[in-house]
Design a protein around this motif. Structure first.
Motif, mmCIF file in Angstrom:
data_model
loop_
_atom_site.group_PDB
_atom_site.id
_atom_site.type_symbol
_atom_site.label_atom_id
_atom_site.label_comp_id
_atom_site.label_asym_id
_atom_site.label_seq_id
_atom_site.Cartn_x
_atom_site.Cartn_y
_atom_site.Cartn_z
ATOM 1 N N UNK A 519 0.826 -1.207 0.000
ATOM 2 C CA UNK A 519 0.000 0.000 0.000
ATOM 3 C C UNK A 519 0.869 1.270 0.000
ATOM 4 N N UNK A 520 1.977 1.218 0.689
ATOM 5 C CA UNK A 520 2.904 2.351 0.728
ATOM 6 C C UNK A 520 3.484 2.614 -0.659
ATOM 7 N N UNK A 521 3.907 1.565 -1.336
ATOM 8 C CA UNK A 521 4.470 1.722 -2.680
ATOM 9 C C UNK A 521 3.396 2.227 -3.642
ATOM 10 N N UNK A 522 2.187 1.720 -3.520
ATOM 11 C CA UNK A 522 1.091 2.190 -4.367
ATOM 12 C C UNK A 522 0.862 3.690 -4.168
ATOM 13 N N UNK A 523 0.894 4.125 -2.930
ATOM 14 C CA UNK A 523 0.721 5.551 -2.652
ATOM 15 C C UNK A 523 1.873 6.365 -3.242
ATOM 16 N N UNK A 524 3.078 5.815 -3.208
ATOM 17 C CA UNK A 524 4.234 6.546 -3.731
ATOM 18 C C UNK A 524 4.113 6.785 -5.228
ATOM 19 N N UNK A 525 3.853 5.725 -6.001
ATOM 20 C CA UNK A 525 3.834 5.942 -7.455
ATOM 21 C C UNK A 525 2.570 6.660 -7.921
ATOM 22 N N UNK A 526 1.442 6.429 -7.259
ATOM 23 C CA UNK A 526 0.209 7.108 -7.678
ATOM 24 C C UNK A 526 0.240 8.590 -7.311
ATOM 25 N N UNK A 527 0.731 8.915 -6.106
ATOM 26 C CA UNK A 527 0.798 10.312 -5.690
ATOM 27 C C UNK A 527 1.920 11.061 -6.419
ATOM 28 N N UNK A 528 2.990 10.371 -6.745
ATOM 29 C CA UNK A 528 4.027 11.003 -7.563
ATOM 30 C C UNK A 528 3.414 11.466 -8.876
ATOM 31 N N UNK A 529 2.629 10.597 -9.500
ATOM 32 C CA UNK A 529 2.009 10.931 -10.782
ATOM 33 C C UNK A 529 1.039 12.099 -10.644
ATOM 34 N N UNK A 530 0.223 12.078 -9.608
ATOM 35 C CA UNK A 530 -0.841 13.080 -9.483
ATOM 36 C C UNK A 530 -0.345 14.434 -8.982
ATOM 37 N N UNK A 531 0.842 14.484 -8.385
ATOM 38 C CA UNK A 531 1.294 15.752 -7.780
ATOM 39 C C UNK A 531 2.420 16.444 -8.537
ATOM 40 N N UNK A 532 2.917 15.848 -9.640
ATOM 41 C CA UNK A 532 4.016 16.516 -10.358
ATOM 42 C C UNK A 532 3.501 17.589 -11.310
ATOM 43 N N UNK A 533 2.166 17.757 -11.376
ATOM 44 C CA UNK A 533 1.604 18.837 -12.166
ATOM 45 C C UNK A 533 1.529 20.103 -11.343
ATOM 46 N N UNK A 534 0.337 20.649 -11.221
ATOM 47 C CA UNK A 534 0.146 21.840 -10.393
ATOM 48 C C UNK A 534 -0.478 21.420 -9.068
ATOM 49 N N UNK A 535 0.334 21.004 -8.137
ATOM 50 C CA UNK A 535 -0.175 20.550 -6.845
ATOM 51 C C UNK A 535 0.630 21.188 -5.726
ATOM 52 N N UNK A 536 -0.073 21.698 -4.730
ATOM 53 C CA UNK A 536 0.608 22.276 -3.568
ATOM 54 C C UNK A 536 1.236 21.190 -2.695
ATOM 55 N N UNK A 537 0.878 19.920 -2.954
ATOM 56 C CA UNK A 537 1.433 18.818 -2.153
ATOM 57 C C UNK A 537 2.849 18.458 -2.565
ATOM 58 N N UNK A 538 3.301 18.974 -3.708
ATOM 59 C CA UNK A 538 4.640 18.658 -4.194
ATOM 60 C C UNK A 538 5.292 19.919 -4.731
#
Length: 614
Positions: A519-538
């Motif tokens: 689950x941790x790895x899933x969160x890493x690759x999915x959130x990496x993808x979703x936050x490298x655009x315009x996201x305040x989380x990254x």
């Protein structure tokens, strides 16, 4: 692994350019010794940011800069020197000259250049990693101190001493392949080149051990460079008497350079899942690590984070997982940056965001059209409803880690550059404008660009364009007509090591039944993808173009699977998002069942038409 020469086949045989060693590249004029020297210098200075001293004897700064620009972009060397570049090439050249001016590349083209002068410069260059001497000339020229047989012998011995005493890698080119002269120099390592049309044969010889390997390289003289052969693992061929010692590697990706894709044309996408190291289906990673590479340092970053979370929450799996998911973005970025250390090129982290890549509202979308699937085989379902087709049993299949697999995609390395003339270059990646939505006339396969229906021009990203080109080659549609584009040199290797590390860690977690780690790895690759655009989380990177390309690659990978199913006699019933594929027939004869990234699993099975409630 030492410093890269920029040529993977040569790096594999040498183990890179090692500190304290002197390498002599010997070749007759026109056989490529100077191009090897230039490749090593530009790769170390521009891509790896290691300080390099380039001692140019008989060449000028302009000569060296022209060769670097031609090889890096790449552009035609003769048109570059003649000033006949296209507007796009001129823009790329200007950008690279700016990058070159900031790189730690120190060029000395003085007419009084001697090995003593080179040695005196070394202490003045902090962190110096490589000295390149281009070139030693066998024909004596009173204007060139590094010329003539006697001077070459003295220079070679001095440079070898310089390498040993300063723990530097030193590489020099000499314009002869005379075996007697080379043998008389008695140097650590000699690379002798002979050219046959567009092939260059390189023999690596060590002083005490004799010939070690024979390589075949490609002479890309139009771009003033030497590259890997089309099938690099056909060589090197070890000499039968003394095979070279194995050298550990930490990356399997081909050396890349800014504004350039791999030197060989990217292979056509395949319907099957992209493989770790080749473009065919691959077995699970071996016990020695993914593709026989040792990624234990990087996978250790993941296991340590999991162990700490479980310890902090007294073994509570749910609490530990929640804590790890909250840290997934910064931890994924830290892991990504760790896998990029020692990479052969530097990607742009914060390029200017083009207007069509900006969100129009806080929660809105930009103007890029992704190939998102929400497709149903309406011809089949209508026939079922009307009783024309007998009832069927549908298997709902699920793709594992679809975004993780999509990390293997062509990403733009630098900032996107506008080309008003459009067209498609497989060595570049970015955003493309089409005058209208491409038409699709195949009711038993999903539309490769999704269900969206709008009139007028559309903006598609690189992964979707490559899918359309693949469909055109299959005879399913016309090739996309690109009227305008915004692109940069591309690489499939930007996320490759990151992908391999996560894949290996995920496989290990599945084998040990560690749900927290999965689950941790899933969160890493999915959130990496979703936050490298315009996201305040990254805040570490801002690449909305990457985000779109990765997501569209996931959609494209699912389309390839649906086409594979259809081509093998299965009936495709539904395709959803990045991971849902519903089919009829014996799907296990087409796909391998399991939880690995190259496998599929069955989530559900249901009849059609569904029985109506009474």
């Amino acid at each position: 692994m030492g410093l890269s020469t920029g040529i993977r086949t040569l790096d594999d045989a040498l183990g890179g350019l090692q500190p304290g060693r002197f390498y002599l590249v010997a070749a007759a004029p026109g056989a490529g010794s100077s191009l090897i020297a230039t490749a090593a210098a530009r790769t170390s200075a521009l891509d790896q940011h290691h300080p390099v001293l380039y001692a140019a004897s008989g060449l000028t700064r302009a000569d060296i800069a022209a060769r670097i620009v031609a090889a890096h972009l790449p552009v035609d060397y003769r048109r570059l020197r003649a000033g006949r570049l296209t507007p796009t090439e001129q823009d790329d050249t200007a950008a690279l000259h700016h990058h070159l001016a900031q790189a730690p590349l120190y060029i000395d083209d003085g007419t009084d250049l001697t090995t003593d002068a080179i040695a005196e410069s070394v202490p003045d260059l902090p962190g110096l990693a490589l000295v390149v001497v281009d070139r030693l000339q066998t024909t004596e020229d009173p204007r060139l101190p590094l010329s003539g047989p006697a001077q070459i012998t003295d220079a070679a011995q001095t440079l070898a001493h310089l390498a040993r005493t300063h723990e530097l890698a030193v590489l020099a080119a000499v314009d002869t392949d005379d075996p007697q002269l080379i043998a008389a120099l008695s140097l650590d390592i000699t690379i002798t080149l002979t050219r046959d049309a567009d092939q260059i044969h390189a023999t690596i010889t060590e002083r005490d051990l004799g010939p070690q390997a024979t390589l075949t390289l490609h002479a890309d003289l139009a771009h003033a460079r030497i590259t890997d052969p089309t099938h690099p693992y056909a060589s090197p061929t070890p000499a039968p008497q003394t095979p070279p010692a194995a050298t550990p590697h930490t990356t399997a990706q081909t050396p890349q350079v800014p504004l350039q894709a791999p030197t060989s044309p990217p292979p056509d996408p395949r319907p099957s899942q992209p493989a770790p190291t080749a473009h065919t289906a691959a077995p699970p990673p071996p016990q020695g690590g993914y593709a026989n590479r040792d990624y234990s340092y990087f996978t250790g970053m993941i296991t340590r984070a999991v162990d700490e979370a479980l310890h902090d929450h007294d073994g509570d799996v749910t609490a530990a997982t929640e804590a790890l998911v909250k840290k997934a973005v910064p931890n994924a970025m830290a892991l990504f940056e760790a896998t990029r250390v020692g990479g052969n090129y530097e990607h742009t982290v914060y390029p200017e965001t083009l207007e069509f890549l900006r969100k129009k509202t806080k929660d809105g979308a930009d103007e890029i059209w992704e190939g998102r699937h929400n497709w149903t085989n309406t011809h089949l379902t209508e026939a079922l409803q009307n009783g024309i087709h007998p009832p069927i049993t549908v298997n709902a299949l699920d793709t594992n880690a679809s975004f993780l697999s999509a990390f293997k995609t062509h990403l733009p390395i630098g900032a996107l550059i506008h080309d008003p003339n459009g067209g498609f270059d497989p060595k570049r990646s970015g955003i493309y404008r089409l005058p209208a939505r491409p038409t699709w006339h195949h009711p038993h396969l999903p539309d490769p660009i999704g269900n969206r229906r709008e009139d007028g021009p559309v903006l598609l990203d690189d992964a979707t364009i490559r899918l359309l080109i693949r469909c055109a080659r299959l005879g399913l549609c016309e090739a996309p007509h690109i009227t305008e584009c915004w692109t940069s040199g591309a690489s499939e290797g930007l996320l490759e090591k990151f992908r391999r590390v996560l894949t290996e860690a995920r496989t290990n977690a599945i084998e040990t039944d560690s749900t927290v780690t999965v689950e941790y790895i899933k969160a890493m690759y999915s959130k990496f993808t979703s936050t490298i655009g315009e996201s305040s989380a990254n805040r570490d990177i801002r690449r909305p173009d990457w985000m779109h390309i990765i997501r569209s690659q996931a959609f494209a990978n699912l389309w390839y699977k649906s086409h594979r199913a259809h081509s093998n006699g299965l009936t495709v019933v539904r395709v959803r998002g990045t991971d849902e594929l519903h089919v009829t027939g014996d799907w296990r004869t087409v796909f391998t069942e399991g939880r690995l990234t190259t496998q599929m699993k069955q989530k559900d099975q249901y009849p059609l038409p569904r029985k109506s409630a009474r």
